[in-house]
Design a protein around this motif. Structure first.
Motif: not given
Length: 456
Positions: A210, A212-214, A218-219, A221-222, A224, A262-263
């Motif tokens: 996965r 990372a969201n950053e 995104e929101t 990803n990573g 969850q 998280e994320g």
């Protein structure tokens, strides 16, 4: 000698001409326009199109069966919008429809008795049909191969350390060698495997696990945990072998490291399973058996989940023709062997075989437990035990297939990476495909939460 760009190009062209003109061994095929590594649905479709363009093509299939998941149990086509399905894919579904218009195809059920399976029902008047038996899909692909004169070489695995490449950039594959010793030369190569072995061996950039969201803004990803509400275990389940005694150790397949931030990115891969083809027809049914090597502790968490209030069979049992199914994961403890596939994408062939075998042992044991264990609610035991494997599908495996559902493995990182934004409507200027299903990821780990309970 240091090569300049010009001398490097000359060297590469010389190498290309040399390799192309080298006398092939007696066992080596003649050079072709296209070699497709992997006889999945994508691989067969690519070969069909190449033939239509007048190109010579060879498909190399590492196993003894073409079609991948399409002939490996996934007969329930997930469709959000049927209009998105075109080209050779739609030809396949139209051929499925033609296949079932033959009365001889209906061995265990009359055509008019079949109502379609799951969400993929075929509407009246449609030229295509969206649900099918594994054997029907295999029959169609074999017909295509014969019709188009496609050469398929079975049972040959890539020697992942032996590719011939040009030295000029961008580098191109000249030839690939199999473990069995044959060398295949072509002007172009396609990797149509689920694992991306040729892609990786050629030095193409890829990722596993996965992001990372950053990384892509995104929101979803990573890691969850807050959004992990579906296919979840009941609350209050103790994680230890001896309930309440942490010194007894965690139950099998619970990750002791916890979920992570998280994320955040990690190495974890969404779970694999076998898409079982089951039947309830007495003449075709093989009852679920207790496999050799059965591990009772693997299912203790499932038994505790039922004792915590679960009361339904943990599957999506979508009806296929001839009283068969495409059976998939559902609820908090099911056919997905959560957390036991992280090494698969980069593993050796032998290591992968062991991972596949362990998944099969898990799922065979799961089905026997559901059908027979006294701690399973009676209504679930009754529902599950009326089903079994099919005598006329995957006969060599007594109804069990070799094709594991590789939901994801290596993912190429190309010039453009499709992200959450694209799934939610961010358009691109030069699209090459149309998607028709929602975002979906299966569980990736089990862990102990801050309350000391097991969660997915």
């Amino acid at each position: 000698m240091r090569l300049t760009p010009r001398s490097n190009l000359c060297f590469s062209l010389t190498l290309l001409l040399f390799v192309w003109s080298m006398p092939a061994k007696a066992a080596d095929p003649e050079p072709v326009d296209l070699v497709v590594y992997g006889g999945t649905s994508a691989g067969i479709a690519a070969a069909v199109q190449a033939k239509r363009m007048g190109k010579s093509v060879i498909v190399i299939e590492p196993s003894q069966r073409v079609g991948g998941l399409t002939t490996g149990g996934l007969g329930q086509t997930d469709i959000g919008n049927k209009a998105a399905i075109g080209g050779i894919a739609r030809e396949f579904y139209e051929d499925i429809s033609s296949y079932y218009q033959d009365a001889a195809a209906w061995k265990f059920q009359r055509a008019e008795e079949y109502r379609g399976g799951g969400q993929s029902k075929t509407a009246a008047g449609e030229a295509a049909m969206w649900t099918f038996e594994p054997s029907a899909a295999l029959s169609i692909y074999q017909d295509w191969i014969e019709r188009d004169g496609i050469r398929v070489d079975y049972g040959k695995r890539l020697d992942r350390s032996s590719l011939m490449m040009t030295r000029s950039l961008p580098a191109r594959i000249i030839a690939i060698r199999m473990e069995s010793g044959e060398t295949y030369r072509a002007r172009m190569f396609i990797d149509a495997t689920y694992e991306g072995d040729l892609l990786a061996a050629a030095g193409v950039s890829y990722t596993i696990g996965r992001e990372a969201n950053e990384q892509y803004g995104e929101t979803l990803n990573g890691v969850q945990t807050k959004m992990a509400i579906h296919h979840q275990l009941r609350k209050g389940i103790d994680p230890y072998v001896v309930p309440g005694d942490s010194s007894s150790g965690l139950l099998p397949h619970i990750d002791p490291e916890g979920p992570g931030e998280e994320g955040a990115a990690d190495h974890r891969v969404q779970a694999y399973c076998f898409r079982m083809c089951l039947t309830d027809h007495p003449k075709n049914r093989i009852p679920f058996h207790k496999p050799e090597g059965y591990q009772p502790l693997w299912y203790e968490l499932m038994l505790r989940n039922y004792e915590a209030g679960e009361n339904a069979a943990p599957w999506i049992n979508s009806g296929m023709p001839n009283r068969k199914t495409d059976t998939n994961n559902r609820l908090g403890f099911s056919t997905d062997f959560i957390g036991q596939n992280y090494d698969y994408p980069e593993a050796t062939y032998e290591e992968r075989e062991a991972i596949v075998a362990e998944h099969r042992l898990y799922q065979q044991g799961l089905m026997w437990t559901l059908a027979n264990h006294p701690r399973i609610p009676e209504n679930v035991r009754k529902q599950v035990s009326r089903w079994g494997m099919c005598k006329d599908e995957f006969e060599a495996g007594n109804g069990w297939q070799d094709q594991l559902y590789i939901r994801e493995a290596r993912r190429m990182v190309g010039e453009y990476v499709m992200t959450q934004g694209n799934c939610q409507g961010l358009a691109v200027e030069d699209p090459i495909g149309l998607a028709a299903y929602t975002m979906d990821s299966h569980n990736q780990q089990r862990y102990v939460d801050e309350k000391g309970q097991v969660r997915n």
